[in-house]
Design a protein around this motif. Structure first.
Motif, short mmCIF file in Angstrom:
data_model
loop_
_atom_site.label_atom_id
_atom_site.label_comp_id
_atom_site.label_asym_id
_atom_site.label_seq_id
_atom_site.Cartn_x
_atom_site.Cartn_y
_atom_site.Cartn_z
N ALA A 48 9.74 -8.44 -15.60
CA ALA A 48 8.57 -8.74 -14.77
C ALA A 48 8.98 -9.05 -13.34
CB ALA A 48 7.80 -9.92 -15.36
N LEU A 49 10.09 -9.76 -13.16
CA LEU A 49 10.53 -10.09 -11.81
C LEU A 49 10.89 -8.83 -11.03
CD1 LEU A 49 12.69 -13.28 -12.45
CD2 LEU A 49 10.33 -13.13 -11.65
N VAL A 50 11.53 -7.89 -11.69
CA VAL A 50 11.89 -6.63 -11.02
C VAL A 50 10.64 -5.82 -10.71
CG1 VAL A 50 13.08 -4.41 -11.32
CG2 VAL A 50 14.21 -6.53 -12.01
N MET A 51 9.77 -5.66 -11.70
CA MET A 51 8.55 -4.86 -11.49
C MET A 51 7.65 -5.48 -10.43
SD MET A 51 7.45 -3.46 -15.26
CE MET A 51 7.21 -5.09 -15.95
N ARG A 52 7.50 -6.78 -10.48
CA ARG A 52 6.65 -7.45 -9.48
C ARG A 52 7.27 -7.36 -8.09
NH1 ARG A 52 2.80 -11.77 -11.39
NH2 ARG A 52 2.36 -11.20 -13.53
N GLY A 53 8.60 -7.43 -8.02
CA GLY A 53 9.26 -7.27 -6.73
C GLY A 53 8.96 -5.92 -6.11
N VAL A 54 9.03 -4.88 -6.92
CA VAL A 54 8.71 -3.54 -6.44
C VAL A 54 7.24 -3.45 -6.03
CG1 VAL A 54 8.51 -1.11 -7.14
CG2 VAL A 54 10.56 -2.41 -7.74
N MET A 55 6.35 -4.01 -6.86
CA MET A 55 4.92 -3.98 -6.54
C MET A 55 4.62 -4.73 -5.24
SD MET A 55 3.03 -4.49 -10.21
CE MET A 55 1.41 -4.58 -9.46
N ILE A 56 5.27 -5.86 -5.05
CA ILE A 56 5.03 -6.65 -3.83
C ILE A 56 5.55 -5.91 -2.62
CG2 ILE A 56 5.72 -8.77 -2.63
CD1 ILE A 56 5.54 -10.14 -5.46
N TRP A 57 6.73 -5.34 -2.75
CA TRP A 57 7.30 -4.58 -1.63
C TRP A 57 6.38 -3.41 -1.25
CZ3 TRP A 57 9.35 0.50 -1.73
CH2 TRP A 57 9.94 0.89 -0.53
N LEU A 58 5.91 -2.67 -2.26
CA LEU A 58 4.99 -1.56 -1.99
C LEU A 58 3.67 -2.05 -1.40
CD1 LEU A 58 5.48 0.68 -5.16
CD2 LEU A 58 6.16 1.21 -2.81
N GLY A 59 3.16 -3.15 -1.95
CA GLY A 59 1.90 -3.70 -1.45
C GLY A 59 2.00 -4.15 -0.01
N VAL A 60 3.06 -4.86 0.32
CA VAL A 60 3.24 -5.34 1.69
C VAL A 60 3.41 -4.15 2.63
CG1 VAL A 60 4.81 -6.57 3.23
CG2 VAL A 60 4.09 -7.62 1.10
N THR A 61 4.16 -3.14 2.21
CA THR A 61 4.35 -1.95 3.03
C THR A 61 3.01 -1.27 3.29
OG1 THR A 61 6.57 -1.64 2.13
CG2 THR A 61 5.56 0.26 3.20
N LEU A 62 2.19 -1.14 2.24
CA LEU A 62 0.86 -0.54 2.40
C LEU A 62 -0.02 -1.35 3.34
CD1 LEU A 62 -0.12 0.69 -1.17
CD2 LEU A 62 0.01 2.07 0.89
N VAL A 63 -0.03 -2.67 3.14
CA VAL A 63 -0.90 -3.53 3.96
C VAL A 63 -0.46 -3.51 5.42
CG1 VAL A 63 -1.58 -5.93 4.35
CG2 VAL A 63 -1.64 -4.97 2.05
N GLU A 64 0.84 -3.50 5.67
CA GLU A 64 1.32 -3.47 7.06
C GLU A 64 0.96 -2.17 7.75
OE1 GLU A 64 5.49 -4.31 6.76
OE2 GLU A 64 5.17 -6.48 6.75
N ARG A 65 0.97 -1.07 7.02
CA ARG A 65 0.64 0.24 7.63
C ARG A 65 -0.87 0.49 7.67
NH1 ARG A 65 5.12 4.77 6.54
NH2 ARG A 65 6.87 3.43 7.03
N PHE A 66 -1.55 0.10 6.60
CA PHE A 66 -2.98 0.38 6.47
C PHE A 66 -3.68 -0.91 6.08
CE2 PHE A 66 -0.52 4.02 4.81
CZ PHE A 66 -0.79 4.95 5.81
N HIS A 67 -4.15 -1.67 7.06
CA HIS A 67 -4.74 -2.98 6.79
C HIS A 67 -5.96 -2.89 5.87
CE1 HIS A 67 -5.41 -7.21 7.43
NE2 HIS A 67 -6.68 -6.95 7.69
N PHE A 68 -6.70 -1.78 5.91
CA PHE A 68 -7.90 -1.64 5.08
C PHE A 68 -7.58 -1.69 3.58
CE2 PHE A 68 -6.37 2.68 5.52
CZ PHE A 68 -6.56 3.22 4.27
#
Length: 180
Positions: A48-68
């Protein structure tokens, strides 16, 4: 930053409490011996820690590029809440789960547990025990629940470190709460 961490932790912990009930359902359904539950939860938390780390990294990357994307996450949370509200009688049938059917097709699975082991050699052939299926199911269910809770923490902050560490602390606390 401390307030963001604490708020993220409280949100993640409170949204993750339902994981405990799912763990109980999974362990009961597969009749996992109590001694093996600890091992599954330890490895499940690491996954879970590995999967959530990947999800958070992807989520933050998405939010930084596309705030919507934050609005999409919010709409997803509302839809999930409405689905839970109106679909109260949903039954969990783990044998019909797509991932379980896929695992049973792809992996040679023994019919019985072999202590606390995930894999054994039988007649020189590597076989996996039902305990590995339980571990996979625990991680998949955690991933499904993370899809709800991680966007909720993004509403507080998009700082990767704070989102991830609040997630880690909440997930580590779940294991203790399960055995309590």
């Amino acid at each position: 930053a401390g307030l963001d961490f604490f708020t993220g932790y409280v949100i993640e912990y409170s949204l993750s409490v339902d994981n405990i009930f799912v763990f109980v359902l999974i362990f009961t359904y597969f009749r996992v011996p109590p001694r093996s539950q600890h091992r599954v939860l330890v490895w499940g938390i690491l996954g879970a820690l590995v999967m959530r780390g990947v999800m958070i990294w992807l989520g933050v990357t998405l939010v930084e590029r596309f705030h919507f994307v934050l609005y999409i996450f919010g709409a997803f949370l509302v839809l999930t809440g409405l689905r839970m509200l109106f679909d109260r009688d949903a039954k969990l049938d783990f044998e019909k789960n797509f991932f379980m059917r896929l695992c049973r097709k792809m992996l040679p699975i023994t019919p019985e547990f072999h202590g606390r082991r995930f894999a054994v050699r039988i007649d020189g052939r590597l076989m996996f025990t039902p305990l590995l299926l339980v571990l996979i199911l625990v991680d998949i269910m955690d991933l499904i629940f993370a899809v709800d809770s991680i966007p909720a923490v993004f509403a507080i902050t998009t700082d990767q470190f704070i989102v991830y560490t609040s997630n880690i602390c909440a997930i580590l606390g779940l294991r203790s709460l399960y055995f309590l």
